[in-house]
Design a protein around this motif. Structure first.
Motif, PDB file in Angstrom:
ATOM      1  N   SER A 585       0.854  -1.182   0.000  1.00  0.00           N
ATOM      2  CA  SER A 585       0.000   0.000   0.000  1.00  0.00           C
ATOM      3  C   SER A 585       0.897   1.241   0.000  1.00  0.00           C
ATOM      4  CB  SER A 585      -0.911   0.018   1.235  1.00  0.00           C
ATOM      5  OG  SER A 585      -1.857  -1.021   1.190  1.00  0.00           O
ATOM      6  N   PRO A 586       1.142   1.837  -1.163  1.00  0.00           N
ATOM      7  CA  PRO A 586       1.946   3.061  -1.215  1.00  0.00           C
ATOM      8  C   PRO A 586       1.306   4.214  -0.450  1.00  0.00           C
ATOM      9  CG  PRO A 586       1.716   2.071  -3.389  1.00  0.00           C
ATOM     10  CD  PRO A 586       0.747   1.381  -2.497  1.00  0.00           C
ATOM     11  N   ALA A 587      -0.039   4.174  -0.336  1.00  0.00           N
ATOM     12  CA  ALA A 587      -0.775   5.185   0.414  1.00  0.00           C
ATOM     13  C   ALA A 587      -1.975   4.506   1.064  1.00  0.00           C
ATOM     14  CB  ALA A 587      -1.223   6.321  -0.506  1.00  0.00           C
ATOM     15  N   LYS A 588      -2.599   5.195   2.027  1.00  0.00           N
ATOM     16  CA  LYS A 588      -3.736   4.600   2.716  1.00  0.00           C
ATOM     17  C   LYS A 588      -4.877   4.269   1.758  1.00  0.00           C
ATOM     18  CE  LYS A 588      -2.903   6.737   7.226  1.00  0.00           C
ATOM     19  NZ  LYS A 588      -3.458   7.616   8.293  1.00  0.00           N
ATOM     20  N   TRP A 589      -4.968   5.020   0.686  1.00  0.00           N
ATOM     21  CA  TRP A 589      -6.078   4.854  -0.248  1.00  0.00           C
ATOM     22  C   TRP A 589      -5.728   3.958  -1.439  1.00  0.00           C
ATOM     23  CZ3 TRP A 589      -4.306   6.606  -4.913  1.00  0.00           C
ATOM     24  CH2 TRP A 589      -3.266   7.526  -4.890  1.00  0.00           C
ATOM     25  N   TRP A 590      -4.510   3.372  -1.435  1.00  0.00           N
ATOM     26  CA  TRP A 590      -4.047   2.652  -2.626  1.00  0.00           C
ATOM     27  C   TRP A 590      -3.384   1.345  -2.214  1.00  0.00           C
ATOM     28  CZ3 TRP A 590       0.609   4.624  -6.023  1.00  0.00           C
ATOM     29  CH2 TRP A 590       0.763   3.778  -7.132  1.00  0.00           C
ATOM     30  N   ASN A 625      -4.504  -2.603  -9.325  1.00  0.00           N
ATOM     31  CA  ASN A 625      -4.526  -1.472  -8.397  1.00  0.00           C
ATOM     32  C   ASN A 625      -5.922  -1.350  -7.796  1.00  0.00           C
ATOM     33  OD1 ASN A 625      -1.816   0.072  -9.056  1.00  0.00           O
ATOM     34  ND2 ASN A 625      -2.713  -0.517 -11.025  1.00  0.00           N
ATOM     35  N   TYR A 626      -5.976  -1.140  -6.467  1.00  0.00           N
ATOM     36  CA  TYR A 626      -7.248  -1.019  -5.770  1.00  0.00           C
ATOM     37  C   TYR A 626      -7.225   0.289  -4.974  1.00  0.00           C
ATOM     38  CZ  TYR A 626      -7.286  -5.882  -7.087  1.00  0.00           C
ATOM     39  OH  TYR A 626      -7.215  -7.033  -7.809  1.00  0.00           O
ATOM     40  N   PHE A 627      -8.248   1.105  -5.172  1.00  0.00           N
ATOM     41  CA  PHE A 627      -8.276   2.446  -4.606  1.00  0.00           C
ATOM     42  C   PHE A 627      -9.467   2.602  -3.667  1.00  0.00           C
ATOM     43  CE2 PHE A 627      -6.665   2.624  -8.993  1.00  0.00           C
ATOM     44  CZ  PHE A 627      -5.373   3.051  -8.753  1.00  0.00           C
ATOM     45  N   THR A 628      -9.203   3.116  -2.453  1.00  0.00           N
ATOM     46  CA  THR A 628     -10.261   3.478  -1.511  1.00  0.00           C
ATOM     47  C   THR A 628     -10.437   4.984  -1.589  1.00  0.00           C
ATOM     48  OG1 THR A 628      -9.658   1.636  -0.069  1.00  0.00           O
ATOM     49  CG2 THR A 628     -11.036   3.372   0.876  1.00  0.00           C
ATOM     50  N   ILE A 629     -11.400   5.414  -2.376  1.00  0.00           N
ATOM     51  CA  ILE A 629     -11.613   6.845  -2.601  1.00  0.00           C
ATOM     52  C   ILE A 629     -12.206   7.494  -1.359  1.00  0.00           C
ATOM     53  CG2 ILE A 629     -12.785   8.522  -4.080  1.00  0.00           C
ATOM     54  CD1 ILE A 629     -12.769   6.338  -6.266  1.00  0.00           C
ATOM     55  N   SER A 630     -13.128   6.818  -0.710  1.00  0.00           N
ATOM     56  CA  SER A 630     -13.750   7.260   0.535  1.00  0.00           C
ATOM     57  C   SER A 630     -14.296   6.018   1.215  1.00  0.00           C
ATOM     58  CB  SER A 630     -14.869   8.274   0.251  1.00  0.00           C
ATOM     59  OG  SER A 630     -15.996   7.624  -0.327  1.00  0.00           O
ATOM     60  N   PRO A 631     -14.849   6.127   2.438  1.00  0.00           N
ATOM     61  CA  PRO A 631     -15.395   4.924   3.080  1.00  0.00           C
ATOM     62  C   PRO A 631     -16.450   4.208   2.231  1.00  0.00           C
ATOM     63  CG  PRO A 631     -15.159   6.659   4.698  1.00  0.00           C
ATOM     64  CD  PRO A 631     -14.830   7.280   3.367  1.00  0.00           C
ATOM     65  N   ASN A 632     -17.116   4.906   1.345  1.00  0.00           N
ATOM     66  CA  ASN A 632     -18.186   4.306   0.557  1.00  0.00           C
ATOM     67  C   ASN A 632     -17.865   4.171  -0.926  1.00  0.00           C
ATOM     68  OD1 ASN A 632     -20.005   3.931   2.721  1.00  0.00           O
ATOM     69  ND2 ASN A 632     -20.584   6.090   2.631  1.00  0.00           N
TER      70      ASN A 632
END
Length: 741
Positions: A585-590, A625-632
């Motif tokens: 995870s390079p970043a919390k959202w990625w 690649n999997y991205f968490t844009i926001s909680p939803n």
């Protein structure tokens, strides 16, 4: 409950969970009676993160299907195609980490299907029914020795109290429309657990094949060419139900029963156009024809299983009894026309295939685990299976409304197989060193019989062979925390020819193409030694050397202008393979997962009159690649690149595809809306060239309905609760009983 509470708190902290829980109660005094067990609702707990796509374990790689946004709108075959490490060629053959001849299991049980039958079954199983996919590169002696590797598909199953379940509705649109719908139900009450996986799918697809075939004289001069265009459009409908129960008779013993039914129908229209040219490129004749095909199948499966734990130290006995019954009915009407260069009809024929088939499969197995002192244990077991196959091909000449059977082109093939196996497996762990050594022996008895008729003399064959299949695994932790691990493993495996490959029947495709089986096939053997390195869940590397003997190889024989494809054993081959997977995870959202596979494959043998000596270097690159844009909100973007490859006597050029998806969670996280796209640029097109054909060659281009956009909605329902029992708080933790999916 102690284990449950520790696990829950660790999970909440590690995933940065935002939760609202009931206020902490004052600890009861020592003289106060223990509180009565009561249900505590967890519906207010909000999980921000999702399961990781991939978890690397010592003996396997686990892929969590729920982490794949596009899975809900896909069938199982499409989910496998997007699973890191898995490749599927144009014929539906599955390979794992560059290794073909893969054994596919459903919930640990062999389907006893391969080739087109297995592909049809997996396409009928919606992705919404899947929980996990286990990838086992180097199976231990506990597993069947067949297959170069194992893919174990786990269906959804829940043990939370009460009624729980999920619904998944998916549709996709390319040139044609498809849908994949799934319902998963689970009811758990005291000693009884009931579950069901229900699925329905509809698929319309196409395939276009263009062939440029060339024929030469002995001196190499061009003799003639054939330009051939094949077009196939088919519709598939499938229904799948997997229903079962587990009954906990005591704290040590659980009984289980599973019933599975898979029904399907397929309607297809295949047509072709051909043009024949002489050495001077002058048109000699043209051809056209079509095949209207209908096929229905009904697959039934019954399983009874038990698990008994003798004590709390790990002594355990498990057993399974299975009965499978597969039935299919095929009906194909074919017609061919031949025309002179100016369009005059010079020949025609009409005929029909009636193709009923039935398979009965009986299996019984038992596995025993006995723990020893100092982190050691022994595993032992046996398995016995019987397969009876009855395959009929009736050929009819058609003249108007009249049909006349042609026994010279008809076939009735019966196949019987009995495999008996026993194994012993030992494991021992020290502070940093772990060792596992196993040996499996399997005895195979095969009997095949082609029944004769008025025009064809009957024939039969018998084969009886035994094999020893050792496996060894050594792991060593390079540091005290076990963050860096080295592993060395060696296995020997077998690939048995299935009954379809042994059936000598000659099957017509078009005027220039036939397929046939080969009753003289022998099993293929492969041996592998592999060195692995793993750093946490971040890096996983494996370098292996694989050798093959009596390689089962799809050969093509050119006689005049007709190509006949049949399997044969050629001398042997090898594969040197380097796998490298990075997950981080390079970043919390990625979160990303990248895999590169470099391999060198070589084959050395003789195909009919031609020598086959060929080496090829192959690259496979998978990017996810999997991205968490926001909680939803979440998204995924991936790609797959395959360099040139060799399959049978075919060399395939490099190609690539790009996939992606977006997800929106709704209804407080219990539901989701998903949009996905597959093969964005419609670049997944096969460009093939033949190898080692006598006085001939061909070039082929093949494409299908791979460029698609999909839509899906999922919803989870049911109360998530656990039971709590409180003890005196003299620095003792609560004991909990319950299970989390």
């Amino acid at each position: 409950m102690k284990t449950y509470i520790m696990f829950l708190f660790a999970a909440l902290l590690s995933m940065h969970t935002i939760a609202q829980t009931p206020a902490t109660q004052t600890a009861p005094s020592a003289v106060k009676a223990p509180e009565k067990a009561k249900d505590i609702n967890l519906t207010e707990v909000t999980i921000v993160s999702k399961k990781p796509l991939i978890v690397q374990e010592i003996d396997k790689t686990v892929v969590n299907v729920e982490a794949m946004i596009s899975a809900a709108a896909s069938n199982t075959m499409e989910v496998l195609e997007k699973t890191p490490g898995i490749s599927i060629n144009s014929n539906g053959e599955i390979s794992l980490n560059g290794r073909s001849g893969v054994l596919v299991l459903i919930d640990g049980k062999n389907t006893y299907m391969s080739g087109q039958d297995l592909a049809a079954y997996l396409r009928s199983l919606p992705g919404g029914n899947l929980d996990k996919i286990e990838l086992i590169d180097n199976p231990s002696a506990k597993y069947d020795a067949s297959g170069n590797a194992i893919i174990n598909i786990r269906l959804k199953k829940n043990r939370i109290g009460g009624l729980t379940g999920s619904v998944s509705l998916g549709a996709s649109i390319g040139k044609y429309a498809r849908n994949n719908d799934a319902v998963n139900l689970n009811y758990n009450h005291k000693k009884l657990n009931l579950f069901a996986n229900l699925g329905y799918n509809y698929e319309k697809n196409y395939r276009k094949d263009h062939f440029d075939r060339r024929f030469f004289e002995e001196g190499g001069a061009l003799l003639s060419t054939v330009d051939l265009q094949n077009n196939l459009v088919y519709k598939d409908r499938g229904f799948n139900a997997n229903v079962g129960m587990d009954y906990t008779a005591s704290a040590q013993t659980v009984y289980g029963f599973i019933f599975n039914v898979n029904k399907g129908s397929r309607n297809g229209m295949f047509d072709y156009e051909s043009s024949d040219f002489d050495a001077k490129n002058q048109l000699e004749r043209t051809g056209a024809g079509d095949t209207k095909a209908k096929d229905t199948r009904t697959n039934l499966g019954f399983n009874f299983n038990l698990q008994h734990k003798f004590d709390k130290k790990g002594q355990e006995l498990s057993a399974d009894i299975n009965y499978l019954n597969y039935k299919s009915n095929g009906n194909q009407a074919l017609q061919n026309f031949t025309y002179a260069p100016k369009g005059a009809l010079i020949g025609q024929e009409k005929f029909r295939y009636i193709i009923p088939a039935g398979i009965d499969i009986y299996t019984a197995k038992a596995d025993y685990v006995h723990p020893l002192k100092n982190k050691a244990r022994l595993e032992a077991g046996f398995k016995s299976s019987i397969v009876d196959n009855d395959n009929v091909n009736r050929f009819y000449d058609v003249n108007g409304a009249e049909q006349t059977i042609d026994n010279s082109k008809s076939n009735h093939f019966k196949y019987h197989e009995n495999i008996n196996a026993v194994y012993l497996n030992g494991q021992k762990s020290w502070k940093r060193l772990g060792v596992q050594i196993g040996l499996r022996t399997e005895n195979t008895m095969v009997r095949g019989r082609q029944l004769g008729n008025d025009e064809v003399q009957g024939s039969s064959f018998n084969k009886n062979y035994r094999g020893l299949f050792p496996s060894a695994y050594i792991s060593y932790k390079l540091d005290t925390l076990g963050n860096n691990t080295l592993g060395l493993m060696a296995v020997r495996r077998i690939t048995r020819p299935n009954y379809q490959l042994l059936n000598p029947f000659l099957f017509y495709r078009d005027q220039y193409s036939y397929t046939s089986g080969n009753p003289m096939l022998n099993p293929q053997y492969q041996s592998r030694i592999e060195l692995k390195y793993q750093h946490k869940q971040f890096l996983n590397m494996g370098l292996s050397y694989n050798t093959f003997s009596d390689l089962i190889f799809q050969t093509t024989e050119a006689v005049n202008d007709v190509f006949t494809t049949r399997p044969k054993n050629i001398a042997g081959g090898f594969m040197l393979l380097l796998n490298t997977t990075v997950s981080t995870s390079p970043a919390k959202w990625w979160y990303l997962n990248y895999t590169a596979r470099l391999s060198k494959i070589g084959m050395n043998g003789r195909v009919y009159t031609e020598n086959l000596h060929f080496d090829v270097n192959i690259l496979r690159l998978e990017i996810n690649n999997y991205f968490t844009i926001s909680p939803n909100w979440g998204a995924e973007l991936g790609g797959y690149y395959a360099s040139r490859d060799m399959t049978g006597q075919t060399l395939t050029k490099g190609m690539y595809r790009v996939n992606g998806a977006v997800q929106k969670k709704i209804w407080k996280g219990k539901g989701s809306l998903r949009v996905a796209f597959d093969d964005l640029f419609h670049s997944w097109v096969y460009n093939n060239k033949s190898l080692s054909l006598k006085q001939s060659e061909y070039f082929q281009t093949s494409e299908s309905d791979s460029q698609r956009i999909s839509f899906a909605m999922t919803y989870r329902f049911g109360k998530e609760a656990f039971m709590r029992k409180r003890r005196h708080n003299n620095n003792a933790s609560d004991e909990e009983k319950g299970r989390i999916d």
